[in-house]
Design a protein around this motif. Structure first.
Motif, PDB file in Angstrom:
ATOM      1  N   TYR A 218       0.822  -1.203   0.000  1.00  0.00           N
ATOM      2  CA  TYR A 218       0.000   0.000   0.000  1.00  0.00           C
ATOM      3  C   TYR A 218       0.859   1.258   0.000  1.00  0.00           C
ATOM      4  O   TYR A 218       0.541   2.237  -0.666  1.00  0.00           O
ATOM      5  CB  TYR A 218      -0.950   0.007   1.196  1.00  0.00           C
ATOM      6  CG  TYR A 218      -2.258  -0.646   0.884  1.00  0.00           C
ATOM      7  CD1 TYR A 218      -3.131  -0.090  -0.056  1.00  0.00           C
ATOM      8  CD2 TYR A 218      -2.626  -1.832   1.490  1.00  0.00           C
ATOM      9  CE1 TYR A 218      -4.327  -0.704  -0.365  1.00  0.00           C
ATOM     10  CE2 TYR A 218      -3.823  -2.448   1.190  1.00  0.00           C
ATOM     11  CZ  TYR A 218      -4.671  -1.875   0.259  1.00  0.00           C
ATOM     12  OH  TYR A 218      -5.850  -2.490  -0.048  1.00  0.00           O
ATOM     13  N   VAL A 219       1.937   1.225   0.747  1.00  0.00           N
ATOM     14  CA  VAL A 219       2.809   2.401   0.820  1.00  0.00           C
ATOM     15  C   VAL A 219       3.362   2.747  -0.554  1.00  0.00           C
ATOM     16  O   VAL A 219       3.317   3.904  -0.999  1.00  0.00           O
ATOM     17  CB  VAL A 219       3.953   2.167   1.826  1.00  0.00           C
ATOM     18  CG1 VAL A 219       4.974   3.300   1.746  1.00  0.00           C
ATOM     19  CG2 VAL A 219       3.397   2.061   3.244  1.00  0.00           C
ATOM     20  N   ILE A 220       3.880   1.737  -1.269  1.00  0.00           N
ATOM     21  CA  ILE A 220       4.514   2.051  -2.559  1.00  0.00           C
ATOM     22  C   ILE A 220       3.489   2.336  -3.648  1.00  0.00           C
ATOM     23  O   ILE A 220       3.844   2.877  -4.701  1.00  0.00           O
ATOM     24  CB  ILE A 220       5.464   0.921  -3.011  1.00  0.00           C
ATOM     25  CG1 ILE A 220       4.705  -0.375  -3.310  1.00  0.00           C
ATOM     26  CG2 ILE A 220       6.564   0.698  -1.981  1.00  0.00           C
ATOM     27  CD1 ILE A 220       5.583  -1.457  -3.879  1.00  0.00           C
ATOM     28  N   ASN A 221       2.209   2.014  -3.413  1.00  0.00           N
ATOM     29  CA  ASN A 221       1.153   2.350  -4.368  1.00  0.00           C
ATOM     30  C   ASN A 221       0.462   3.676  -4.056  1.00  0.00           C
ATOM     31  O   ASN A 221      -0.448   4.074  -4.784  1.00  0.00           O
ATOM     32  CB  ASN A 221       0.100   1.240  -4.397  1.00  0.00           C
ATOM     33  CG  ASN A 221       0.437   0.113  -5.363  1.00  0.00           C
ATOM     34  OD1 ASN A 221       0.000   0.118  -6.513  1.00  0.00           O
ATOM     35  ND2 ASN A 221       1.231  -0.835  -4.896  1.00  0.00           N
ATOM     36  N   GLU A 222       0.868   4.355  -2.998  1.00  0.00           N
ATOM     37  CA  GLU A 222       0.214   5.596  -2.598  1.00  0.00           C
ATOM     38  C   GLU A 222       0.307   6.654  -3.690  1.00  0.00           C
ATOM     39  O   GLU A 222       1.366   6.851  -4.303  1.00  0.00           O
ATOM     40  CB  GLU A 222       0.834   6.143  -1.310  1.00  0.00           C
ATOM     41  CG  GLU A 222       0.415   5.415  -0.050  1.00  0.00           C
ATOM     42  CD  GLU A 222      -0.996   5.734   0.382  1.00  0.00           C
ATOM     43  OE1 GLU A 222      -1.538   6.782  -0.050  1.00  0.00           O
ATOM     44  OE2 GLU A 222      -1.573   4.934   1.141  1.00  0.00           O
ATOM     45  N   LYS A 223      -0.790   7.358  -3.895  1.00  0.00           N
ATOM     46  CA  LYS A 223      -0.799   8.467  -4.845  1.00  0.00           C
ATOM     47  C   LYS A 223       0.207   9.526  -4.420  1.00  0.00           C
ATOM     48  O   LYS A 223       0.285   9.891  -3.249  1.00  0.00           O
ATOM     49  CB  LYS A 223      -2.201   9.076  -4.920  1.00  0.00           C
ATOM     50  CG  LYS A 223      -2.330  10.165  -5.970  1.00  0.00           C
ATOM     51  CD  LYS A 223      -3.766  10.641  -6.074  1.00  0.00           C
ATOM     52  CE  LYS A 223      -3.900  11.715  -7.150  1.00  0.00           C
ATOM     53  NZ  LYS A 223      -5.290  12.197  -7.287  1.00  0.00           N
ATOM     54  N   GLY A 224       0.994   9.984  -5.374  1.00  0.00           N
ATOM     55  CA  GLY A 224       2.010  10.984  -5.074  1.00  0.00           C
ATOM     56  C   GLY A 224       3.349  10.381  -4.703  1.00  0.00           C
ATOM     57  O   GLY A 224       4.386  11.022  -4.889  1.00  0.00           O
ATOM     58  N   TYR A 225       3.346   9.164  -4.167  1.00  0.00           N
ATOM     59  CA  TYR A 225       4.595   8.462  -3.856  1.00  0.00           C
ATOM     60  C   TYR A 225       4.888   7.480  -4.984  1.00  0.00           C
ATOM     61  O   TYR A 225       5.906   7.574  -5.666  1.00  0.00           O
ATOM     62  CB  TYR A 225       4.475   7.749  -2.514  1.00  0.00           C
ATOM     63  CG  TYR A 225       5.758   7.086  -2.061  1.00  0.00           C
ATOM     64  CD1 TYR A 225       6.920   7.833  -1.889  1.00  0.00           C
ATOM     65  CD2 TYR A 225       5.803   5.720  -1.806  1.00  0.00           C
ATOM     66  CE1 TYR A 225       8.103   7.222  -1.475  1.00  0.00           C
ATOM     67  CE2 TYR A 225       6.978   5.116  -1.387  1.00  0.00           C
ATOM     68  CZ  TYR A 225       8.113   5.868  -1.228  1.00  0.00           C
ATOM     69  OH  TYR A 225       9.278   5.267  -0.830  1.00  0.00           O
TER      70      TYR A 225
END
Length: 305
Positions: A218-225
């Motif tokens: 989820y962290v690496i799929n976050e919008k903006g990241y």
């Protein structure tokens, strides 16, 4: 592959004409994949748009030729490096439970059992109990079919609060399957394009679930990241736009039937496979009563019969 054999009950038959499970490298899909790679590297792209296009299109494309009841409830989607990245996160999350697998399962899961899970039992040998965790491929890795016991297995997991991951990596080399995903025990549904198109080295997959669990994916799929493989997501979306979800099945169904007649085996619901029920080809046995022959490398000329 020597390490794989050491930790599983699977044979090393990748050098045999019908060994393994591979996509077809035909001229149309290979050429389109290469065009998409060139197009991606020649232009600027919005990273968030690439991820959103990929996940949104996959969620429509994957079930379009099947009846996957309840899939619409799996609203949380992540791009993944094939299915393997999803597997790793699943095993980390449930590392303290007893792992349950079926004989003949995909080698990665059997390696996890051999390497890390001392607390383990085959699905066919013991009842499902509280404290278990289940991962199963549907269509099943050994047969390309939906396991006959799947519904009863999921009911048991519902009753005993056992988390389940369904690995749908083979679903788009089949057509017209019915799978009930409404069982509350199903935590994750995952799939990839590695068996559908010649993109196995690009590692293009998706993970779906009903509600967010904030792990590394989820962290690496976050919008903006958005720390995902943008090239692979772009190519995946482009391949799905170009080729329908039943393209491979429809293209090679006649070839499957021809080779099954030639070798006196039964057609699998997954179009690449013939299933030997007479033990004529024990080289291809994966631990059950049948043997799986994969024809895809014969069709594209990478192997000789």
């Amino acid at each position: 592959f020597i390490m794989t054999v050491r930790y599983t009950n699977l044979p090393d038959n990748k050098d045999q004409p019908f060994g393994g499970a591979y996509s077809v490298h035909d001229v149309f899909t290979v050429n389109h994949m290469n065009w998409l790679i060139r197009e991606f590297t020649s232009n600027e792209h919005d990273p968030d748009q690439i991820r959103e296009d990929f996940t949104n299109f996959y969620r429509q494309w994957m079930p379009s030729t099947h009846k996957l009841y309840g899939l619409e409830k799996f609203t949380e989607a992540c791009f993944t490096q094939g299915t393997t990245e999803s597997f790793a996160q699943f095993y980390i999350r449930y590392r303290n439970k007893r792992l349950r697998l079926a004989h003949g399962e995909y080698f990665y899961h059997q390696m996890m059992h051999g390497l890390w899970y001392d607390n383990f039992a085959w699905i066919s040998e013991e009842e499902i109990e509280e404290g278990d965790v289940v991962l199963i491929s549907v269509p099943f890795s050994d047969t390309g079919d939906v396991p006959s016991y799947l519904e009863n297995l999921l009911i048991d997991c519902d009753e005993k609060n056992v988390p389940v991951m369904l690995d749908l990596a083979y679903i788009n080399i089949a057509k017209g399957l019915t799978i009930d995903l409404q069982h509350p025990c199903i935590e994750y549904v995952v799939s990839s394009l590695s068996k559908v198109f010649p993109v196995e080295n690009l590692r293009i997959g998706i993970r779906l679930q009903r509600k967010k669990f904030e792990d590394q994916l989820y962290v690496i799929n976050e919008k903006g990241y958005n720390y995902i493989n943008l090239l692979s997501a772009y190519v995946g979306a482009g391949m799905m736009r170009q080729f329908t979800a039943d393209h491979i099945y429809d293209t090679y169904k006649d070839a499957q039937e021809y080779h099954c007649r030639m070798y006196n085996v039964d057609p699998s619901p997954c179009v690449y496979f013939g299933i030997d029920k007479l033990n004529q080809y024990p080289t291809y046995n994966r631990g059950n009563d049948t043997n799986r022959l994969c024809f895809s490398r014969i069709w594209d000329g990478r192997m000789n019969e």
